[in-house]
Design a protein around this motif. Structure first.
Motif: not given
Length: 346
Positions: A2-4, A6-7, A10, A40-41, A44
């Motif tokens: 999820n985006d959380e 990855r945030e 970062h 983070a990048n 998958d």
């Protein structure tokens, strides 16, 4: 993923120390930076999650506990049954590479309570003894009255207890190590000389490498906050162990991240400490026919005489490669030793 998450990756606040690139003091800054960048990048999780979900999962009610298992049935309804028990800091993923080599058997791989992919663990008391009872009940529910049990680390301790408490059900054991607690309680005066010498080597390992055990067993709440809130901290804690306890290059970067992500997405790092916190009661000598597989890069490989002090050690197999996660690192060798144990059990 999820985006959380990855945030969070970062926004990782990197902390340096005078030993930041000394690999003998834990994971190095350079290696951790590589892991976090990939996580983070580009990593998958969805691809790996789909593969994990595709395994033949079942939920089995064992008393008041739901046990989630991978249940790979053989085409032969009368095939022998094998139970594979993982340890820490891993999960059922330890056995992914060995499953295709055991299609002649009915195979049950429980997600141990408190670990990734298991039903949520919300109450204390989940000792290795309780887990053994849950697994016995689940296997009875599945209709399996007789089986071989294979495991290491936490799973090996559970396997020993299961064999001792249910000798009518456990036909044979396959272990990659003897329950570590035995080394803390054994009397060297009762052991053969090389077994007594092993106790001294084991004690040295606990002093040099066992700090994580002290923390996880005495202050699990504190540690769970740090690791459960920081993906970077979780990756450092788990990856250090995966790499230090295995052969070089046993894991690719994405494999390390998959085993770590399994803990993150299930939120189980804190509950995975349960068997470190809850006291276990080990049996004395176990009469079940046993195969002990010894892999050179494991944490504390035991000599034959030490094994024979506690086990009906019918086969002692020394391998030339592999470590603590042998089913993953050396699946053909591991599967071969599982088949040896199955034959022992008749």
């Amino acid at each position: 993923m999820n985006d959380e998450m990855r945030e969070r990756l970062h926004r990782t606040r990197r902390v340096t120390a005078p030993w930041s690139n000394d690999g003998t003091r834990g994971i190095s800054d350079t290696h951790l930076d590589e892991l976090l960048e990939r996580w983070a990048n580009g990593y998958d999780w969805g691809m790996h999650e789909r593969r994990i979900r595709a395994h033949p999962w079942e939920a089995v009610q064992a008393g008041d506990t739901e046990l989630r298992v991978i249940h790979q049935r053989s085409a032969d309804p009368d095939a022998p049954v094998v139970v594979l028990l993982h340890g820490w800091p891993d999960s059922v993923l330890r056995f992914e590479r060995v499953l295709p080599l055991l299609t002649d058997l009915h195979v049950v791989v429980p997600a141990l309570p408190g670990f990734p992919f298991a039903a949520p663990l919300v109450s204390p008391g989940m000792s290795a003894n309780r887990i053994a009872g849950i697994i016995a009940d689940a296997l009875d529910e599945l209709g399996y009255a007789r089986y071989t049990v294979s495991g290491g680390d936490v799973g090996g301790t559970v396997a020993e207890i299961l064999a001792a408490e249910h000798p009518d059900r456990v036909a044979a054991l396959h272990l990659t190590n003897i329950a570590p607690l035995r080394a803390l309680t054994a009397d060297p005066a009762t052991l053969a000389p090389d077994a007594a010498a092993y106790l001294a080597r084991s004690a040295q390992w606990f002093r040099a490498e066992g700090g994580y055990i002290a923390q996880q067993s005495t202050r699990p709440n504190t540690l769970a906050v740090a690791l459960g809130d920081s993906p970077a901290g979780l990756a450092a804690w788990i990856t250090e162990k995966l790499e230090a306890w295995s052969d070089e290059s046993a894991f690719t970067t994405d494999e390390l991240l998959t085993w770590t992500t399994a803990y993150w997405v299930t939120g189980t790092i804190g509950t995975s400490f349960a068997t470190y916190v809850e006291p276990a009661t080990l049996p004395g000598r176990i009469d079940t026919p046993t195969v002990l597989s010894v892999f050179p890069r494991d944490t504390k490989p035991e000599p034959r005489s030490y094994a024979e002090a506690f086990l009906n050690n019918c086969d002692y197999v020394e391998h030339t490669a592999g470590g603590h996660f042998a089913a993953w690192e050396q699946p053909e060798a591991y599967a071969g030793d599982v088949h040896r144990a199955v034959k022992l059990g008749g």
